[in-house]
Design a protein around this motif. Structure first.
Motif, PDB file in Angstrom:
ATOM      1  N   PRO A  62       0.793  -1.235   0.000  1.00 42.11           N
ATOM      2  CA  PRO A  62       0.000   0.000   0.000  1.00 42.11           C
ATOM      3  C   PRO A  62       0.823   1.282   0.000  1.00 42.11           C
ATOM      4  CG  PRO A  62       0.052  -0.926   2.202  1.00 42.11           C
ATOM      5  CD  PRO A  62       0.783  -1.902   1.319  1.00 42.11           C
ATOM      6  N   VAL A  63       2.125   1.189   0.288  1.00 44.95           N
ATOM      7  CA  VAL A  63       2.950   2.394   0.432  1.00 44.95           C
ATOM      8  C   VAL A  63       2.932   3.206  -0.859  1.00 44.95           C
ATOM      9  CG1 VAL A  63       5.256   3.266   0.938  1.00 44.95           C
ATOM     10  CG2 VAL A  63       4.430   1.203   2.078  1.00 44.95           C
ATOM     11  N   ASP A  64       2.625   4.494  -0.718  1.00 45.99           N
ATOM     12  CA  ASP A  64       2.625   5.458  -1.825  1.00 45.99           C
ATOM     13  C   ASP A  64       1.565   5.170  -2.879  1.00 45.99           C
ATOM     14  OD1 ASP A  64       4.776   6.776  -0.612  1.00 45.99           O
ATOM     15  OD2 ASP A  64       6.249   5.562  -1.675  1.00 45.99           O
ATOM     16  N   LYS A  65       0.584   4.315  -2.554  1.00 42.83           N
ATOM     17  CA  LYS A  65      -0.532   4.072  -3.471  1.00 42.83           C
ATOM     18  C   LYS A  65      -1.660   5.036  -3.111  1.00 42.83           C
ATOM     19  CE  LYS A  65       1.535   0.476  -5.316  1.00 42.83           C
ATOM     20  NZ  LYS A  65       1.247  -0.883  -4.881  1.00 42.83           N
ATOM     21  N   PRO A  66      -2.169   5.804  -4.084  1.00 40.25           N
ATOM     22  CA  PRO A  66      -3.175   6.822  -3.765  1.00 40.25           C
ATOM     23  C   PRO A  66      -4.475   6.231  -3.265  1.00 40.25           C
ATOM     24  CG  PRO A  66      -2.908   6.595  -6.134  1.00 40.25           C
ATOM     25  CD  PRO A  66      -1.818   5.788  -5.500  1.00 40.25           C
ATOM     26  N   ARG A  67      -5.186   7.034  -2.510  1.00 40.29           N
ATOM     27  CA  ARG A  67      -6.491   6.652  -1.966  1.00 40.29           C
ATOM     28  C   ARG A  67      -7.412   6.230  -3.090  1.00 40.29           C
ATOM     29  NH1 ARG A  67     -10.400   5.553   1.167  1.00 40.29           N
ATOM     30  NH2 ARG A  67     -11.585   7.049   2.410  1.00 40.29           N
ATOM     31  N   GLY A  68      -8.082   5.084  -2.912  1.00 38.89           N
ATOM     32  CA  GLY A  68      -9.049   4.614  -3.901  1.00 38.89           C
ATOM     33  C   GLY A  68      -8.481   3.694  -4.955  1.00 38.89           C
ATOM     34  N   LEU A  69      -7.143   3.606  -5.072  1.00 39.01           N
ATOM     35  CA  LEU A  69      -6.539   2.705  -6.044  1.00 39.01           C
ATOM     36  C   LEU A  69      -6.632   1.273  -5.538  1.00 39.01           C
ATOM     37  CD1 LEU A  69      -4.809   2.366  -8.671  1.00 39.01           C
ATOM     38  CD2 LEU A  69      -2.802   2.470  -7.184  1.00 39.01           C
ATOM     39  N   ARG A  70      -7.164   0.382  -6.371  1.00 40.44           N
ATOM     40  CA  ARG A  70      -7.305  -1.015  -5.963  1.00 40.44           C
ATOM     41  C   ARG A  70      -5.939  -1.657  -5.792  1.00 40.44           C
ATOM     42  NH1 ARG A  70     -11.017  -4.475  -5.431  1.00 40.44           N
ATOM     43  NH2 ARG A  70     -12.636  -3.139  -6.302  1.00 40.44           N
ATOM     44  N   LEU A  71      -5.785  -2.420  -4.699  1.00 29.39           N
ATOM     45  CA  LEU A  71      -4.532  -3.109  -4.412  1.00 29.39           C
ATOM     46  C   LEU A  71      -4.554  -4.570  -4.834  1.00 29.39           C
ATOM     47  CD1 LEU A  71      -3.878  -1.735  -0.803  1.00 29.39           C
ATOM     48  CD2 LEU A  71      -2.871  -0.915  -2.941  1.00 29.39           C
ATOM     49  N   SER A  72      -5.735  -5.143  -4.942  1.00 28.69           N
ATOM     50  CA  SER A  72      -5.848  -6.566  -5.263  1.00 28.69           C
ATOM     51  C   SER A  72      -6.630  -6.734  -6.559  1.00 28.69           C
ATOM     52  CB  SER A  72      -6.555  -7.327  -4.129  1.00 28.69           C
ATOM     53  OG  SER A  72      -7.899  -6.895  -4.008  1.00 28.69           O
ATOM     54  N   PRO A  73      -6.316  -7.776  -7.330  1.00 32.82           N
ATOM     55  CA  PRO A  73      -7.052  -7.990  -8.576  1.00 32.82           C
ATOM     56  C   PRO A  73      -8.444  -8.537  -8.350  1.00 32.82           C
ATOM     57  CG  PRO A  73      -5.464  -9.753  -8.226  1.00 32.82           C
ATOM     58  CD  PRO A  73      -5.225  -8.751  -7.137  1.00 32.82           C
ATOM     59  N   ARG A  74      -8.655  -9.126  -7.179  1.00 33.89           N
ATOM     60  CA  ARG A  74      -9.938  -9.735  -6.873  1.00 33.89           C
ATOM     61  C   ARG A  74     -10.967  -8.669  -6.539  1.00 33.89           C
ATOM     62  NH1 ARG A  74      -9.280 -14.227  -2.554  1.00 33.89           N
ATOM     63  NH2 ARG A  74      -7.651 -14.692  -4.062  1.00 33.89           N
ATOM     64  N   ALA A  75     -12.169  -8.796  -7.082  1.00 33.87           N
ATOM     65  CA  ALA A  75     -13.213  -7.826  -6.786  1.00 33.87           C
ATOM     66  C   ALA A  75     -13.492  -7.800  -5.297  1.00 33.87           C
ATOM     67  CB  ALA A  75     -14.504  -8.187  -7.540  1.00 33.87           C
ATOM     68  N   ALA A  76     -13.673  -6.586  -4.754  1.00 28.98           N
ATOM     69  CA  ALA A  76     -13.823  -6.446  -3.311  1.00 28.98           C
ATOM     70  C   ALA A  76     -15.209  -6.801  -2.825  1.00 28.98           C
ATOM     71  CB  ALA A  76     -13.482  -5.013  -2.894  1.00 28.98           C
ATOM     72  N   ALA A  77     -16.172  -6.925  -3.690  1.00 27.48           N
ATOM     73  CA  ALA A  77     -17.544  -7.305  -3.364  1.00 27.48           C
ATOM     74  C   ALA A  77     -18.459  -6.104  -3.325  1.00 27.48           C
ATOM     75  CB  ALA A  77     -17.642  -8.065  -2.040  1.00 27.48           C
TER      76      ALA A  77
END
Length: 569
Positions: free
Chosen positions: A254-269
């Motif tokens: 998550p470091v330096d990843k902007p707010r709202g950018l998805r981190l995982s390829p799996r849909a969050a639901a």
């Protein structure tokens, strides 16, 4: 160490599939090999197998398994005891569990010297002080008399490393040695391991976090489903990953990843239309709710009395405001007062001074009867989901109890109760039970869990599944506010990414406001709109997350940000 075609399984050798299948690597003197992978990939099984600790029901075979040039396949337990500590040291993740709680750490370290050397008592004591000083444990003469429970997390981990290197083994196996440590303590432990490597010790570092291992590793091997899927120089693995598992692990940081950018390829639901009516916020139409501020703390103070009678000021004048639909991140090291602040916000602990208001109404100062009307507006997600569940209850029973506000006990009304009731009461109970069932299914849908998990107990779930159930339980009352206390610190980086994506999705779909507490600055940076930095019970800096991370003003904040592990080449 040289490992060729290591295969490990549990149970009858001919009837079970191996959990490790064909693992090969080597570690040279003065080199750090990082073995990385998700939970369940086989990392810890590898470490234990290399030390003859795979377990009584395990079977282990390899084309080569050598330590310092000596074949260790088929060694007896007695032979392994002579080699552990002398030829190879082991550092585990949870030092509080690994250290004997009844003995001072000095005696624990001295035991290996007593068993493996001919040093006298005075020489052993001198060596203990030497290794404690070597690992940077301040005031070694005093620390040597303390038990594990009297040391901080960082001090315990240093004591565990001291025990592992007391005999100067040529190889050190470190299994998740920095997981769940504060970012500054984590940096100190990594620097300590780097110093050991420079002195010629070979290190096998096991971790799920590529950003952490990037600070120390010379080479990286990526383990997935019991196989090494990618191996090479650290620079190449971190900058030009070839395997999808490696790329996914890097994307999850998550470091330096902007707010709202998805981190995982799996849909969050995303919340389905069928589930939406059952997840309506309990105060969406609350006429007394203020327009913006949903949770406000003013001048909170909390003191505790230590066992020796002295007083500890855990929270000292803490004030904050949580705005509707936003996330306020509270970050700080262990002992900074974060969890006590969360308990004060939830009115689980009464403040000595100050006040908490929920939706503009008195909360901490109200009577418990008055607070009961506001409690459905708040949900809580804790660090250790397993400990927060009754282990005897199934997932369905946990969620039914939450949906019913505790009135359902272990689920719907029992058959015996229904038999004793009148027909009208039984019909009402059946209707309520059906409604509860629909809401339970809606909660599972919201957190991306299949209905097939309803009959399982928490112990049989993975860490990520348990945390999703914990989030579902927190949503059961339709809260406006979620208070999350270290909700991802015990998860591996890819599962952490899925849970963070889930919380972001739920916040956008349901308009939730989050008070998110963590020691991990990378996580706080990614999830928070506003951030408050705590030190010794006080908030020393607060403001918009982007501003605080770009231009920190307080020296402590600057120190924290400087210790954040980043992949840089």
């Amino acid at each position: 160490m040289r490992v060729q075609n290591l295969v490990v399984g549990f149970g009858p050798q001919n009837d079970t599939d191996p959990v490790l299948n064909g693992v090969s690597f080597e570690v040279a003197p003065g080199e750090c090999l990082a073995l990385v992978g998700e939970s369940g990939s086989g990392k810890s099984v590898t470490a234990r197998s290399l030390l003859g600790l795979a377990g009584d029901n395990a079977w282990v075979r390899a084309d080569e398994l050598s330590l310092a040039g000596n074949d260790v396949r088929g060694l007896s337990e007695q032979s392994w005891r002579r080699r552990r500590g002398r030829d190879v040291g082991l550092v585990l993740q949870d030092a509080l569990v690994s250290l004997d709680p009844l003995r001072p750490v000095g005696r624990e370290i001295a035991d290996s010297l007593r068993l493996h050397t001919r040093l006298g008592a005075a020489a052993r004591h001198a060596r203990v002080l030497e290794v404690l000083a070597r690992v940077g444990l301040s005031d070694a003469g005093n620390s040597v008399r303390k038990r594990a429970g009297e040391l901080s997390g960082g001090q315990r981990q240093r004591a565990l490393i001291a025990a592992a290197i007391a005999l100067d083994p040529p190889l050190l196996i470190a299994d998740e040695p920095t997981t769940a440590l504060d970012v500054t303590v984590q940096a100190q432990i990594l620097e300590l391991l780097t110093g050991l490597k420079r002195a010629g010790t070979g290190i096998l570092l096991i971790s799920h976090d590529l950003a952490v291992v990037g600070r120390i590793a010379d080479r990286i091997a990526v383990l997935s489903e019991g196989r090494i899927v990618e191996q090479g120089p650290a620079h190449a693995i971190l900058t030009r990953p070839e395997h999808p598992v490696t790329r996914q692990m890097l994307a999850a940081i998550p470091v330096d990843k902007p707010r709202g950018l998805r981190l995982s390829p799996r849909a969050a639901a995303p919340v389905s239309p069928a589930a939406a009516p059952f997840l309506a916020l309990s105060d969406r139409a609350d006429p007394v709710a203020p327009r913006n501020t949903v949770l406000e703390a003013t001048g909170l103070v909390k003191r505790f009395t230590r066992p020796d009678g002295t007083e500890q000021l855990a929270v000292d004048g803490v004030s904050f405001r949580l705005e509707r639909g936003t996330t306020l991140g509270i970050v700080g090291e262990s002992g900074s007062g974060k969890t006590t602040t969360a308990r004060l916000a939830l009115a689980l602990t009464r403040p000595d001074a100050g006040e908490v208001r929920v939706l503009g109404q008195p909360f901490s100062a109200a009577s418990e009867k008055e607070r009961r009307l506001l409690r459905p507006r708040l949900g809580a997600v804790y660090q250790d989901a397993l400990s927060s569940f009754d282990p005897r209850l199934s997932v369905e029973q946990v969620l039914r109890d939450a949906v019913g506000g505790g009135r359902t006990g272990r689920g719907a009304a029992s058959a015996s109760a229904a038999t004793a009731a009148t027909a009208a009461t039984a019909a009402t109970a059946a209707t309520a039970s059906a409604a509860d069932r629909l809401r339970v299914l809606a909660l599972l849908d919201a957190v991306g869990l299949p209905q097939g998990l309803l009959g399982r107990r928490p112990l049989s779930l993975s860490g990520g599944q348990r945390q999703r159930v914990s989030i579902a339980r927190a949503l059961a009352s339709g809260p406006q506010i979620l208070i999350c206390d270290e909700p991802v610190s015990s998860l591996d980086v890819t599962v952490q990414a899925q849970v963070l994506d889930l919380l972001d999705e739920l916040q956008r779909n349901l308009g939730l406001s989050l008070l998110f507490i963590s020691h991990d600055l990378g996580v706080i940076q990614h999830v928070s709109d506003q951030v408050a930095v705590m030190l010794d019970g006080r908030i020393v800096e607060t403001g918009a997350t982007a501003r605080v991370f770009a231009a920190p003003e307080h020296p402590y904040t600057q120190t924290l940000l400087g210790a954040v592990p980043r992949i840089r080449f």
